[in-house]
Scaffold this motif. Structure first.
Motif, mmCIF file in Angstrom:
data_model
loop_
_atom_site.group_PDB
_atom_site.id
_atom_site.type_symbol
_atom_site.label_atom_id
_atom_site.label_comp_id
_atom_site.label_asym_id
_atom_site.label_seq_id
_atom_site.Cartn_x
_atom_site.Cartn_y
_atom_site.Cartn_z
ATOM 1 N N TRP A 1 -10.973 7.874 10.672
ATOM 2 C CA TRP A 1 -10.974 6.432 10.403
ATOM 3 C C TRP A 1 -10.539 5.646 11.648
ATOM 4 O O TRP A 1 -11.145 4.640 12.008
ATOM 5 N N GLU A 2 -9.493 6.139 12.297
ATOM 6 C CA GLU A 2 -8.975 5.419 13.464
ATOM 7 C C GLU A 2 -9.896 5.525 14.678
ATOM 8 O O GLU A 2 -9.696 4.821 15.670
ATOM 9 N N HIS B 1 -16.829 -5.817 16.742
ATOM 10 C CA HIS B 1 -17.827 -4.906 16.200
ATOM 11 C C HIS B 1 -17.948 -5.088 14.692
ATOM 12 O O HIS B 1 -19.057 -5.144 14.134
ATOM 13 N N VAL C 1 -11.285 -6.452 8.271
ATOM 14 C CA VAL C 1 -10.393 -5.367 7.831
ATOM 15 C C VAL C 1 -11.149 -4.336 6.993
ATOM 16 O O VAL C 1 -10.889 -3.130 7.087
ATOM 17 N N THR C 2 -12.109 -4.799 6.207
ATOM 18 C CA THR C 2 -12.904 -3.871 5.406
ATOM 19 C C THR C 2 -13.607 -2.838 6.298
ATOM 20 O O THR C 2 -13.747 -1.677 5.928
ATOM 21 N N ARG C 3 -14.020 -3.293 7.491
ATOM 22 C CA ARG C 3 -14.809 -2.424 8.378
ATOM 23 C C ARG C 3 -14.000 -1.757 9.486
ATOM 24 O O ARG C 3 -14.369 -0.685 9.968
ATOM 25 N N ALA C 4 -12.922 -2.421 9.925
ATOM 26 C CA ALA C 4 -12.174 -1.897 11.078
ATOM 27 C C ALA C 4 -10.709 -1.645 10.775
ATOM 28 O O ALA C 4 -9.991 -1.104 11.612
ATOM 29 N N GLY C 5 -10.260 -2.033 9.584
ATOM 30 C CA GLY C 5 -8.868 -1.800 9.228
ATOM 31 C C GLY C 5 -7.900 -2.654 10.017
ATOM 32 O O GLY C 5 -8.290 -3.571 10.743
ATOM 33 N N ASP D 1 -4.192 -2.387 12.518
ATOM 34 C CA ASP D 1 -3.823 -1.528 13.648
ATOM 35 C C ASP D 1 -3.655 -0.096 13.146
ATOM 36 O O ASP D 1 -3.268 0.121 11.994
ATOM 37 N N PRO D 2 -3.922 0.888 13.999
ATOM 38 C CA PRO D 2 -3.728 2.280 13.571
ATOM 39 C C PRO D 2 -2.332 2.491 12.967
ATOM 40 O O PRO D 2 -1.333 2.035 13.536
ATOM 41 N N HIS E 1 -1.333 1.155 10.178
ATOM 42 C CA HIS E 1 -1.027 0.054 9.263
ATOM 43 C C HIS E 1 -2.097 -0.030 8.169
ATOM 44 O O HIS E 1 -3.250 0.317 8.397
ATOM 45 N N ALA E 2 -1.688 -0.555 7.027
ATOM 46 C CA ALA E 2 -2.622 -0.703 5.911
ATOM 47 C C ALA E 2 -3.684 -1.746 6.220
ATOM 48 O O ALA E 2 -4.787 -1.689 5.681
ATOM 49 N N GLY E 3 -3.368 -2.706 7.094
ATOM 50 C CA GLY E 3 -4.268 -3.847 7.290
ATOM 51 C C GLY E 3 -4.096 -4.844 6.156
ATOM 52 O O GLY E 3 -3.441 -4.552 5.141
ATOM 53 N N ILE E 4 -4.685 -6.021 6.329
ATOM 54 C CA ILE E 4 -4.548 -7.079 5.314
ATOM 55 C C ILE E 4 -5.132 -6.580 3.997
ATOM 56 O O ILE E 4 -6.260 -6.093 3.954
ATOM 57 N N ILE E 5 -4.338 -6.710 2.951
ATOM 58 C CA ILE E 5 -4.748 -6.230 1.625
ATOM 59 C C ILE E 5 -5.097 -7.429 0.757
ATOM 60 O O ILE E 5 -4.317 -8.384 0.679
ATOM 61 N N SER F 1 -2.656 6.592 15.410
ATOM 62 C CA SER F 1 -1.316 6.350 14.859
ATOM 63 C C SER F 1 -0.398 7.551 14.978
ATOM 64 O O SER F 1 0.819 7.395 14.918
ATOM 65 N N ILE G 1 -2.568 7.448 4.702
ATOM 66 C CA ILE G 1 -1.337 7.207 5.473
ATOM 67 C C ILE G 1 -0.119 7.104 4.550
ATOM 68 O O ILE G 1 0.987 7.448 4.965
ATOM 69 N N TYR H 1 -8.242 5.259 3.674
ATOM 70 C CA TYR H 1 -7.298 5.400 4.792
ATOM 71 C C TYR H 1 -5.877 5.059 4.342
ATOM 72 O O TYR H 1 -4.923 5.766 4.675
ATOM 73 N N ARG H 2 -5.752 3.950 3.583
ATOM 74 C CA ARG H 2 -4.409 3.571 3.105
ATOM 75 C C ARG H 2 -3.794 4.682 2.267
ATOM 76 O O ARG H 2 -2.597 4.973 2.377
ATOM 77 N N ARG I 1 -13.249 5.192 14.205
ATOM 78 C CA ARG I 1 -14.494 4.490 13.859
ATOM 79 C C ARG I 1 -14.803 3.528 15.006
ATOM 80 O O ARG I 1 -15.922 3.517 15.516
ATOM 81 N N VAL J 1 -11.402 1.519 3.862
ATOM 82 C CA VAL J 1 -10.041 1.228 4.298
ATOM 83 C C VAL J 1 -9.048 1.647 3.209
ATOM 84 O O VAL J 1 -7.916 2.058 3.518
#
Lengths: 461, 461
Positions: free
Chosen positions: A314-315, B110, B225-229, B231-232, B234-238, A203, A354, A350-351, A317, A347
Motif C-alpha cells: 500500500w505504501e 497522482h 486519501v481514498t487513492r493515496a492514503g 502519510d505512511p 497514518h490512517a489518513g483522513i477518515i 512506515s 496498521i 491498510y488501516r 502504491r 485505504v
C-alpha cells in the motif's frame, strides 16, 4: 573460516590519537582492498577515491593536532545508493534513475561529513531497496548472494573496503546482508536516524548501519543523530557519545520466531550452544517452552511477514504508479506486481493492517517487563548460492515489523560461511541493546560448525 | 463587499449530472478569470491551459455518459509549487530550484489525476513554503498580501480561477491565506494526506486544501486519501465519500488564543457576534471566563509559536545546510538565520521541545470530553498592506502545533476585506469538524463591519 576481522575504525582511534596509525594509512588499506577485490565483489556503484585521499590527509592532520572533528573523523564509509549525496549520483538500482544526481546531501550524509567521515562511495542496492538484486557478490564466496537490499554496504564492510556502510531496512535489508557477509548490522528504533534525502519513506523503514564492529555501528549512528537527529518528530537514537559499555542482561528471551522451523540444523545448533554458554554465565533464558508470555508473542509473529508485505505494498502504491506512468519497461516484474497488489487494496484495508501491527507491537513491548532483550537467528542459513535472489528475510523482518532496535552479530559460521545472531530490544532502548549485545558477545566468542565426511563437527574459538 | 462567491465545483456536480453545465464550460469560466486577473494577481508559476481544456473535454464526455471517475472529475485545481508534478517544474519559490523538473507526480497529484481532476497549474509559494514571499497579490486589493505560504492557491481560489488549490501548513500557511483571500481553508489532522513527493517533511506539517466551499475542501481531500492514503503509518483522513452532513454541536469552546489581544476591534466584534448567534441557536459556548479547563489550555497556548519556531528550525537544519553548501547566495537571509538558530540547538534541546509539545497536545485533547470543537479567529486582522511579508500567523499556528484538524471559513469582512473564523477539532476527527462547521456556517451567515465617518457600522447579510 577464522573469526571475521573486518576493518574497524572505532577500534583504531587510540592508534590515531597516539600517532601509531593515521586515517590516511587506514584509508590506503581500504583502497588496497578495493583494488584487490572490487572486480569480484562489486560493492560500489561509484567511488570517489581521490577526494577520499585528500579528505583522509586533512583528517590525519586534525588527529595529529589532537583535534579530530569527532570519533569518526577519517572513517571510510559507503552510502547505500538510495541515500542522496551531493557529489555522486543516486541511482537506486533502477534504470529509471540512471545518472540521476540531484546535487544535495541527505541529512545523514551531511552529518557524517560534518563529523569528518569520508564518503568513499555509493554502495549497490537492489532496485529501489526492494526487489531486483544488483551486481554485488558475497565476499566469502562470489557464487553466493551478499543478501539485500543493503548489498554493497554489507559486502564492502565484509571484506574491509570500508569500516561502515549506511543501509536501510523495511523488511530484512540490514540484518540479512549483515548475517550473510559476516558483519555487524544495526537497525535502529523507528525514526532513530533522520531519513531526509533518502528514498526510503515507508512506515516501518529506518536508516541504519552495517559495520565492522558493534563500536563502529554505534559511533556512526550516534554521530549522525547528534547532528541531524532522528526523523522529524522523533527523539532519534538516545545514548552516550561513545559506545555503551557491556552490560550483561539478567534475563533474555529465546524467540523461536517464524523461520526457526526451516533453519538448518547447524544454525540451530550454534544458537542453542550460544544460549547454553549464556546460561553458564548466569543469564536466565526464558522461552516458549517455559514461559506463557513468550508463547503468546510467538503465536503473533507469523503475522509479521504477510502484514509487512501488505503494508509495504500500500505504501508503495505511490511512487510506483508514477514510475509506471513514466516508463513501465524500466521496472522489474516484482515491482509491477507489487503495484497491482496495492491497487487491489483499499485505504480501509491498510488501516486494518496498521492497527493490527500496533496490537502486536504492544504485546511485544510488554515483554520488557520480563527480559532485557530477545535473541534468535538473523537468517535460517548462510547465504544461498545464486545472485538472482537475496535470500530469506523471515528472521530479519520481525524487528522491522515490531519497530524495535535489532542487531545482527557475526558470531558463528557454518562450513566457513558466516551466520548472524539477532538481538531484539525495545523501542528507543537502542543503547541498552548495544550494552547487552556487547556483554553477550564477550561470552559467546565465535562458534563454528563444519561438516566433514562424518557429519557435523563443532568448534569454539 | 458582498459575500465572496468563489467558483465551487462541488456545488455544480448536480448540473454536470443533469447536463445543464459541463466541466469544459466550467473550465472555460476559470480560464476567462485567469486571462482577466492573472496579470495582477499572479497566482501561478506555471499553467497548462491547453492540456486542461483537453482534459475537461474528456471529463465532460464521462459526465455525459453518467460515468465520472469521481465527484471531482473535471475540477480545476492548482498545486502549490512545493508539490511535485510530472508535467510541470517544481521550483519551491527558490532560485536554487529554478526550472527543476524531476518528472514524477506527488502522491496527492497522482491521486487527483486518477480521480479525473484537472491540474491547471502550479501556484506560487513563499521560498520553500517558509520565508521570502512570492509575487502573488491579494485578489481583494492588489496592494495587500494574499498571505502565505500557500499564496497562489488561496489567491487563485479567491478570484475563481480554480475551485481548489493544494497547500501545506506547518505554521499558518493554509489558514492565514484562506482568511486573507476569502476562501475556505482545511488543514487536516497530522498525517491526514500523503505527503509523498512534496518538499514538506516537518513533524507538524500537513498537506491540505484551499477551496471555494467546505464541500470542495472535503471532496478534494477525501478523493486523495481514498487513492493515496495519509502519510505512511497514518490512517489518513477518515470520513464519508461525500461531504459530512451539517451537525450542530451542543457545546463549543471560544478560545482566546494568543493573538486575541492584538486582534482589531472589528475582528473581535464579528467573532463575538457570531458567538451570540450560536448561543441564540442553542449552542452552549464555554470560555476561559467560565471554564477552568479552557483557562488551562489558554495558559499553555502562548508556547505554541515559540516552540513551533524552534522545532521547525531544528527540523530545517537539513536541508538548509546542504542548500548553503550548494549556493548560499540563493537563499534569503531569513533561511540562513533559521539555519544559524538550528546550529545553536542540540538534539537534546529538540527532544525537550517535542516532549513539551506532546504535553500540550494531551492537555488540548482532554477538551474533547467537554466540547465538540473550538472557535476563534483565523487572523488578527484582514490582509495587511504590502507584499514584503505574509502577515501574522499567531492564530493559525495553534492548530499546526496541536496537530489537530482546523478549518478557516470566510464568514466575515471588515471594510470589504475578508477575515476568517477558525474552527479547531480533535485529532483524526476531521469529518466531525466539517459537520459542525457546516452547521455553524448556516447559522452565522455572513457578517460585515464597515467603518464610515461615524465609526463602526455593522451589517448582517
Amino acid at each position: 573460516m577464522s573469526r571475521p576481522l573486518p576493518r574497524s575504525f572505532a577500534m583504531s582511534i587510540a592508534n590515531f590519537a597516539n600517532g601509531s596509525d593515521t586515517p590516511r594509512a587506514f584509508l590506503d588499506r581500504c583502497v588496497a582492498e578495493i583494488e584487490a577485490r572490487e572486480p569480484q565483489v562489486k560493492a560500489f556503484t561509484t567511488t570517489r577515491l581521490e577526494a577520499a585521499q585528500k579528505a583522509a590527509d586533512a583528517s590525519t592532520k586534525r588527529w595529529h593536532k589532537g583535534a579530530p572533528l569527532s570519533y569518526i573523523d577519517g572513517m571510510p564509509i559507503g552510502v547505500k545508493d538510495v541515500i542522496e549525496t551531493a557529489d555522486m549520483p543516486t541511482q537506486m538500482g533502477s534504470e529509471l534513475y540512471e545518472g540521476w544526481a540531484p546535487g544535495y546531501d541527505s541529512a545523514s550524509v551531511h552529518a557524517l561529513r560534518e563529523a569528518g567521515a569520508i564518503i568513499l562511495g555509493k554502495t549497490v542496492t537492489t532496485e529501489f531497496a526492494a526487489t531486483r538484486p544488483g551486481s554485488t557478490t558475497n565476499p566469502y564466496d562470489v557464487s553466493r548472494t551478499p543478501g539485500g537490499s543493503s548489498s554493497g554496504s554489507a559486502a564492502g564492510v565484509g571484506c574491509g573496503m570500508i569500516s561502515a556502510g549506511l543501509g536501510t531496512q523495511v523488511v530484512g535489508s540490514i540484518l540479512r546482508p549483515a548475517s550473510y557477509c559476516g558483519v555487524y548490522g544495526f537497525k535502529p528504533s523507528l525514526g532513530g536516524i533522520n531519513r531526509g534525502g533518502s528514498h526510503d519513506y515507508m512506515s516501518q523503514s529506518v536508516q541504519g548501519v552495517l559495520g565492522a564492529s558493534l563500536a563502529d555501528c554505534w559511533q556512526v549512528a550516534i554521530e549522525i543523530v547528534t547532528r541531524a537527529g532522528g526523523d522529524p518528530g522523533h527523539a532519534g537514537i538516545i545514548g552516550p557519545p561513545l559506545p555503551p559499555e557491556a552490560d550483561m542482561p539478567t534475563t533474555v528471551a529465546f524467540l523461536k520466531t517464524p523461520g526457526w522451523d526451516i533453519a538448518v540444523d547447524g544454525a540451530r545448533k550454534v544458537l542453542n550452544d550460544a544460549l547454553a554458554l549464556l546460561s553458564v554465565a548466569g543469564v536466565t533464558i526464558i522461552s516458549a517452552d517455559t514461559d506463557s508470555d513468550v508463547t503468546r508473542i510467538e503465536k503473533l509473529l507469523p503475522e509479521s511477514l504477510p502484514l509487512t508485505r501488505r503494508i509495504n505494498a500500500w505504501e508503495s502504491r505511490w511512487p510506483l504508479n508514477t514510475y509506471v506512468d513514466k516508463d513501465e519497461s524500466k521496472l522489474s516484474n516484482g515491482l509491477v506486481e507489487r503495484l497491482h497488489e496495492a491497487e487491489g487494496m483499499s485505504v480501509d484495508d491498510y488501516r486494518h493492517d496498521i492497527l493490527r501491527r500496533e496490537e502486536i507491537r504492544a504485546a511485544f513491548a510488554s515483554l520488557a517487563n520480563k527480559v532485557e532483550c530477545c535473541i534468535t537467528l538473523s537468517a535460517p542459513d548462510v547465504a544461498p548460492v545464486g545472485l538472482e535472489t537475496t535470500g530469506n528475510p523471515i528472521f530479519a523482518v520481525q524487528g522491522s515489523f515490531l519497530g524495535v532496535p535489532t542487531l545482527s552479530l557475526p558470531l558463528a559460521s557454518l562450513n566457513d560461511l558466516p551466520i548472524g545472531f539477532q538481538f531484539l530490544g525495545f523501542l528507543d532502548e537502542d543503547a541498552a541493546l548495544f550494552a547487552h549485545a556487547a556483554a553477550i558477545e564477550n561470552v559467546i566468542g565465535f562458534l563454528k560448525v563444519a561438516r566433514d565426511e562424518h557429519g557435523q563437527r563443532y568448534e569454539r574459538s
